[in-house]
Design an enzyme around this catalytic site. Structure first.
Site, PDB file in Angstrom:
ATOM      1  N   GLU A 140      -9.532  -3.380  -2.135  1.00  0.00           N
ATOM      2  CA  GLU A 140      -8.750  -2.563  -1.613  1.00  0.00           C
ATOM      3  C   GLU A 140      -9.005  -1.951  -0.569  1.00  0.00           C
ATOM      4  O   GLU A 140      -9.734  -0.906  -0.872  1.00  0.00           O
ATOM      5  CB  GLU A 140      -8.491  -1.530  -3.458  1.00  0.00           C
ATOM      6  CG  GLU A 140      -8.229  -2.360  -4.629  1.00  0.00           C
ATOM      7  CD  GLU A 140      -8.038  -0.983  -5.761  1.00  0.00           C
ATOM      8  OE1 GLU A 140      -7.862   0.016  -5.982  1.00  0.00           O
ATOM      9  OE2 GLU A 140      -7.594  -2.373  -6.506  1.00  0.00           O
ATOM     10  N   ILE A 141      -7.088  -1.682  -0.561  1.00  0.00           N
ATOM     11  CA  ILE A 141      -7.183  -0.573   0.383  1.00  0.00           C
ATOM     12  C   ILE A 141      -7.264   0.918   0.306  1.00  0.00           C
ATOM     13  O   ILE A 141      -7.510   1.221  -0.731  1.00  0.00           O
ATOM     14  CB  ILE A 141      -5.743  -0.430   1.472  1.00  0.00           C
ATOM     15  CG1 ILE A 141      -5.209   0.179  -0.026  1.00  0.00           C
ATOM     16  CG2 ILE A 141      -5.733  -2.086   2.046  1.00  0.00           C
ATOM     17  CD1 ILE A 141      -3.179  -0.218   0.997  1.00  0.00           C
ATOM     18  N   LYS A 142      -8.091   1.841   0.986  1.00  0.00           N
ATOM     19  CA  LYS A 142      -8.004   3.381   0.752  1.00  0.00           C
ATOM     20  C   LYS A 142      -6.783   4.373   0.962  1.00  0.00           C
ATOM     21  O   LYS A 142      -6.871   3.763   2.638  1.00  0.00           O
ATOM     22  CB  LYS A 142      -8.953   3.520   0.606  1.00  0.00           C
ATOM     23  CG  LYS A 142      -9.745   5.444   0.465  1.00  0.00           C
ATOM     24  CD  LYS A 142     -11.072   6.189   1.715  1.00  0.00           C
ATOM     25  CE  LYS A 142     -10.927   7.438   1.003  1.00  0.00           C
ATOM     26  NZ  LYS A 142      -9.790   8.292   1.221  1.00  0.00           N
ATOM     27  N   VAL A 143      -6.294   5.207   0.463  1.00  0.00           N
ATOM     28  CA  VAL A 143      -5.132   5.856   0.895  1.00  0.00           C
ATOM     29  C   VAL A 143      -5.635   6.929   1.035  1.00  0.00           C
ATOM     30  O   VAL A 143      -6.436   7.388   0.096  1.00  0.00           O
ATOM     31  CB  VAL A 143      -3.815   5.676   0.143  1.00  0.00           C
ATOM     32  CG1 VAL A 143      -3.059   4.622   0.212  1.00  0.00           C
ATOM     33  CG2 VAL A 143      -3.879   5.573  -1.048  1.00  0.00           C
ATOM     34  N   ASP A 144      -5.146   7.899   2.300  1.00  0.00           N
ATOM     35  CA  ASP A 144      -5.545   9.208   1.746  1.00  0.00           C
ATOM     36  C   ASP A 144      -4.108  10.562   1.270  1.00  0.00           C
ATOM     37  O   ASP A 144      -3.347  10.184   1.937  1.00  0.00           O
ATOM     38  CB  ASP A 144      -5.287   9.879   3.477  1.00  0.00           C
ATOM     39  CG  ASP A 144      -6.915   9.810   3.623  1.00  0.00           C
ATOM     40  OD1 ASP A 144      -7.637   9.105   3.314  1.00  0.00           O
ATOM     41  OD2 ASP A 144      -6.579   9.234   5.591  1.00  0.00           O
TER      42      ASP A 144
END
Length: 158
Positions: free
Chosen positions: A13-17
């Site tokens: 999964e992408i990591k979001v800030d």
């Protein structure tokens, strides 16, 4: 350049800030809590309206993010999370938040704890199907709840 593992047992999964948050739909409304357990609903009221369509008893884990010019703006997230209530509301009017859900912790009628990641992912996508706009790299949502895109390792849930 390193390569990611492949095969049926790997998911990413992408990591979001963003501001890590639990969203809990109760019989009476929606409660947002930080990962430390502090109630932060009043600072993220723009997330409660789309979450009201979730069935009572649903609990999601994810991150509140703010899109600005097509990108996640972590500075805007930090400013909102640490501001006074009046300022948080003004910031929400200017740059509404989105919620990137990456796990469903509870759902009425489902025993989720023993289910594998692939089944949990399906439950998450189904739960959010009628909630709001989905995000994409070309057109991020202005507000709403959406499952995070991509994949993650299919290890036991932490």
């Amino acid at each position: 350049m390193p390569t990611l593992p492949t095969g049926l047992t790997w998911h990413f999964e992408i990591k979001v800030d963003g501001h890590r948050m639990i969203v809990r739909r109760t019989e009476d409304g929606v409660i947002c809590c930080s990962r430390t357990g502090r109630t932060v609903t009043s600072h993220w009221m723009d997330l409660t309206v789309p979450a009201m369509v979730l069935p009572p008893g649903t609990v999601l884990e994810g991150a509140a993010v703010i899109w600005n010019d097509g990108r996640v703006d972590f500075g805007a997230v930090q400013a909102r999370a640490s501001s006074s209530l009046d300022r948080a509301r003004a910031l929400a009017d200017r740059l509404p938040a989105s919620y990137m859900a990456f796990d469903v912790l509870a759902h009425p009628g489902d025993a989720l704890a023993a289910r594998p990641y692939t089944e949990l992912r399906t439950v998450l996508v189904d739960v959010l199907a009628d909630v709001g706009p989905r995000s994409s790299r070309s057109s991020p949502p202005r507000t709403g709840l959406s499952p995070s895109s991509g994949k993650r390792p299919s290890s036991p849930r932490a």
